[in-house]
Design an enzyme around this catalytic site. Structure first.
Site, PDB file in Angstrom:
ATOM      1  N   GLN A 270       0.897  -1.319   0.013  1.00  0.00           N
ATOM      2  CA  GLN A 270      -0.078   0.060  -0.197  1.00  0.00           C
ATOM      3  C   GLN A 270       0.820   1.197  -0.070  1.00  0.00           C
ATOM      4  O   GLN A 270       1.418   1.569   1.189  1.00  0.00           O
ATOM      5  CB  GLN A 270      -1.034  -0.214   1.348  1.00  0.00           C
ATOM      6  CG  GLN A 270      -1.838  -1.362   1.124  1.00  0.00           C
ATOM      7  CD  GLN A 270      -2.864  -1.441   0.133  1.00  0.00           C
ATOM      8  OE1 GLN A 270      -3.746  -0.566  -0.011  1.00  0.00           O
ATOM      9  NE2 GLN A 270      -2.748  -2.315  -0.733  1.00  0.00           N
TER      10      GLN A 270
ATOM     11  N   ALA B 230     -11.546   2.344   4.468  1.00  0.00           N
ATOM     12  CA  ALA B 230     -10.579   1.652   3.779  1.00  0.00           C
ATOM     13  C   ALA B 230      -9.714   2.516   2.599  1.00  0.00           C
ATOM     14  O   ALA B 230     -10.078   3.727   2.725  1.00  0.00           O
ATOM     15  CB  ALA B 230     -11.423   0.530   2.967  1.00  0.00           C
ATOM     16  N   HIS B 231      -9.004   1.939   2.087  1.00  0.00           N
ATOM     17  CA  HIS B 231      -8.056   2.606   1.182  1.00  0.00           C
ATOM     18  C   HIS B 231      -8.496   3.259   0.212  1.00  0.00           C
ATOM     19  O   HIS B 231      -9.582   3.032  -0.698  1.00  0.00           O
ATOM     20  CB  HIS B 231      -6.759   1.598   0.859  1.00  0.00           C
ATOM     21  CG  HIS B 231      -6.932   0.432   0.033  1.00  0.00           C
ATOM     22  ND1 HIS B 231      -6.550  -0.648  -0.507  1.00  0.00           N
ATOM     23  CD2 HIS B 231      -8.642  -0.134  -0.076  1.00  0.00           C
ATOM     24  CE1 HIS B 231      -7.119  -1.400  -1.135  1.00  0.00           C
ATOM     25  NE2 HIS B 231      -8.300  -1.469  -0.686  1.00  0.00           N
ATOM     26  N   ASN B 232      -8.088   4.560  -0.103  1.00  0.00           N
ATOM     27  CA  ASN B 232      -8.584   5.497  -1.281  1.00  0.00           C
ATOM     28  C   ASN B 232     -10.075   6.088  -0.896  1.00  0.00           C
ATOM     29  O   ASN B 232     -10.417   6.561  -2.006  1.00  0.00           O
ATOM     30  CB  ASN B 232      -8.409   4.664  -2.444  1.00  0.00           C
ATOM     31  CG  ASN B 232      -6.849   4.553  -2.899  1.00  0.00           C
ATOM     32  OD1 ASN B 232      -6.379   3.401  -2.613  1.00  0.00           O
ATOM     33  ND2 ASN B 232      -6.161   5.336  -2.916  1.00  0.00           N
TER      34      ASN B 232
ATOM     35  N   ARG C 245      -4.408   3.654   4.690  1.00  0.00           N
ATOM     36  CA  ARG C 245      -3.676   4.471   3.820  1.00  0.00           C
ATOM     37  C   ARG C 245      -4.152   3.740   2.249  1.00  0.00           C
ATOM     38  O   ARG C 245      -4.655   2.706   2.100  1.00  0.00           O
ATOM     39  CB  ARG C 245      -1.965   4.304   3.869  1.00  0.00           C
ATOM     40  CG  ARG C 245      -1.608   2.797   3.576  1.00  0.00           C
ATOM     41  CD  ARG C 245      -0.193   2.789   3.987  1.00  0.00           C
ATOM     42  NE  ARG C 245       0.869   3.698   3.787  1.00  0.00           N
ATOM     43  CZ  ARG C 245       1.243   4.707   4.400  1.00  0.00           C
ATOM     44  NH1 ARG C 245       1.001   4.341   5.898  1.00  0.00           N
ATOM     45  NH2 ARG C 245       2.058   5.620   3.904  1.00  0.00           N
TER      46      ARG C 245
END
Lengths: 346, 346, 346
Positions: C202, C243-245, C222
């Site tokens: 990540q 969660a990511h993004n 991240r």
């Protein structure tokens, strides 16, 4: 943290990925980005046809893609059968954390005299390693983590900061445990005497296989009698709760906020969507997918995709329908009566 | 952690459980296991008829069971009215952690000069005990835990590693707080000025009664004004969120992933299944059970079992039905019209 | 922690709130309470008509309320257009924690030589501040927290005990991060090779705007590529998973136990109720409210209130209806056939 990323040439990348290179292999790159965002020192990838539209205008140095798309690629192509897998491998090559931890025990760590540490172990500040612990080679323990007595971590495990392992937890090789995760806490077990609760000491353990990842703030409880068992290559996201004596088969993946009640067995290659709940004492066979926020209260004995719930809708529409849900049995009965009357008429 | 378990004779166990012993009382045992798994130095129990089939072949040294099953028991019987309760008591006798913590303050702990420590308190490495804290006798504070200013813990509380108490948290006797749990964090309170949010300082506290257990990674927020109150003998599993000014009555049990919104009052002897959500400002009376993942948005004033949601089913079947849920009000109206027409015909 | 609260006069309070004072301004007060609980040295407020009934008998020194209710106020009135906002501001004036942290670095903290600390920073016991970290003025880091390499915290950020920031996390000014929260952990990203999972490093970051609050035990991952972005004035409760993004627009509020899957974008001024789940890759426009425990699997492009699920009901009633849910498509088809037959008859 210095930038320790190698500046790789595209030829080096192609070799390490096993990709066929079409274009200039001497170009050096330092990063990865999406087709849209990539600049001239970055590699991109095309793993989903939805992004094919972004290929012609990409400014990436190279794109990982399947042979069918190589012709349309305006820059160097790195041709692979599974571009997403290539992206995964390249992401790890470029990970600035990959070699960031120097071996050694920080002077503020408290490590029991009888703990056994493998080669090149890295133990961060304020870590506590209790008596009887065994750490494999190259294990990294992040700052302020606590490893309970008699626990064992296999080679190349990486624990981030503020992880807690209770006593007697067994972890295979290459596990990644994220901050705030707790492995081996007591299962939720109490006997009722008619007036109140009596604690059942949780005498079992928790065992994790090889290549397990556990997200931040997730809980895996120890068994009451016998162990909670997480198979090899099981991936567990953040905010997940796994109760005592649960068993998860190899290669299964659990998304965020999943909760699994006691003694349930999940098969191999299962995928549980975010927020899924499994009741206790169930058997879920291999190859089951459960979609997000579904509640499963019965065993599932056939592979497939399972769901529960209602879709989301505008609230006033939902209110009207949710009221009718409470009348649903009555609606079905009334319909049956109408049908019977109709049959009588025919 | 050495094996500190006493090797008990069956006679000793019978005496401590108040069980009637039928068979050889001199046999020594060291552990507990299920009927299926137990070996000759282990005790087992039969508390659920579903496991009666495992009784004839058990290799256990003895089995805790009701009088009705004593005759069918192939080994020594420990006869009790409530075998599950007997199992709970025996599990605690055999718990290797029961006396694992030696009194004393680890030299790396930071304990405020004005903190008051009872007799035989055990404070682990890197613990922080802030000003004004009062700890009862035999309190254990696990490694890297933080006890905020002016908090109080009654006798025999056991905090595992990495627990956080904010300032002014009051905990009764014999509490067990698991790793990652956070007691007394700010409630979620903000005023909106039409453009954005303004924080409401959370000036209340958090009070836990006697014999409370809180699972790993659970949050109990402090009150906005007045306290969040957890009654005596309340058992809270992992990943639970209890918002500001919630009140939980004595002897209630909350399974994993439960969320309770602000100012809701839960009665005594309630049981909330895993993932249950309670909206804010509700009253739930004594003796209510809510099944897993149900959402409760209205007060419940009658004891009983309550549920919401739909069962899980195969996804393609679910899709067809979930679409119809959105038409449910229309379906009900159409049915009503048909019924009227039918009545006109009669 | 001593009582550091100023004993304010009502005139001083009126001035600081911009309220019109009707009554005795010289009275000194020390606290805040509800209309029912307030004593003669406390201020109360009336922000919700439901509590109007408690106004006549209040023993408060003064009540913050709108002009329309001033006449009915038996004690000093502090008249404001938005009494709830007045309450929020007064709560912060009376917060005993407001000035509780003295500047300085505790001798047990481990702070990297190249970390940059602003003026009047307060770093608690056993804190770890890694290399390259930049802390703004008056930042407070609670005991046992860990700030990963190259992370930055703007002026006046307040991190409670046991918070974890991974490397490269960027936080604006005045953030409040509660205990057990984890910012910047790995997103849940893996590529499948047909047999098992391969980790996707990540490589993105996590960026939080100004005035963000994150509750206890919440996770913000991240990004995989590119950052997870939390806007200004976003308020996040406890036990939340982002969660990511994911991107969250300014001034949005997420209640406890919310889970948001990867790459979903939530607009500005949105409100997600407790336990809400958003699937991945969705767009939620500005001004959307989602009620508690709803699952959203499609983008929402119109502001409004959205819901899913069924209300809770008594279990035996629920069982009957839930069975019918599985027949719902069939019920609708049967109804359609009856209607057709009816039309033929007419």
């Amino acid at each position: 943290m210095k930038d320790t990323r190698t500046h790789l040439t595209l030829t080096e990348i192609a070799e390490r990925l096993g990709a066929r290179l079409e274009g200039d292999g001497d170009r050096r790159v330092t990063g990865l980005a999406t087709l849209k965002d990539a600049g001239p020192d970055q590699v991109s990838f095309l793993a989903n046809r939805a992004y094919l539209k972004d290929l012609p205008a990409t400014r990436a140095a190279a794109v990982i893609l399947v042979a069918d798309h190589a012709e349309a690629c305006p820059v160097t192509a790195l041709v692979l059968d599974n571009p997403y897998l290539g992206y995964a491998e390249l992401s790890r090559m470029l990970d600035p954390l990959a070699d960031a931890h120097r071996p050694g025990v920080h002077p503020t760590a408290v490590v029991a005299d009888d703990a056994v540490l493998g080669h090149d172990v890295s133990i961060g500040p304020h870590v506590v390693v209790e008596s009887g612990v065994v750490l494999g080679d190259r294990v990294v323990i992040g700052a302020n983590s606590v490893i309970g007595a008699d626990s064992q971590l296999g080679n190349d495990c990486f624990l981030h900061a503020n992880v807690t392992l209770y006593h007697g937890v067994l972890v295979g090789e290459r596990a990644i445990l994220h901050s705030g995760s707790v492995i081996g806490g007591d299962g939720f077990g109490f006997a009722h005497d008619g007036a109140g609760w009596h604690k059942i000491a949780q005498l079992g353990g928790a065992r994790l296989g090889n290549d397990v990842e556990v997200g931040s703030c997730s809980s895996i409880d120890r068994g009451a009698l016998g162990d909670t068992v997480i198979g090899n290559d099981v991936k567990i996201d953040s905010q997940v709760q796994i109760a005592h004596n649960v068993q998860i088969g190899d290669h299964s993946a659990l998304a965020g906020c999943v909760g699994i009640a006691g003694s349930t067995r999940v098969g191999r290659h299962c995928m549980l969507g975010g927020g899924v709940g499994l009741s206790g004492h169930l058997t879920i066979c291999d190859g089951v997918q459960v979609t997000g926020m579904s509640l499963v209260t019965n065993s599932i004995l056939e592979p497939g995709v399972y769901s529960s719930g209602t879709g989301a809708m505008e609230n006033s529409q939902w209110r009207r329908n949710a009221v009718r849900f409470k009348q649903l049995d009555s609606i079905a009965r009334r319909l049956g009566r109408l049908e019977k009357r109709g049959e009588g008429e025919v």
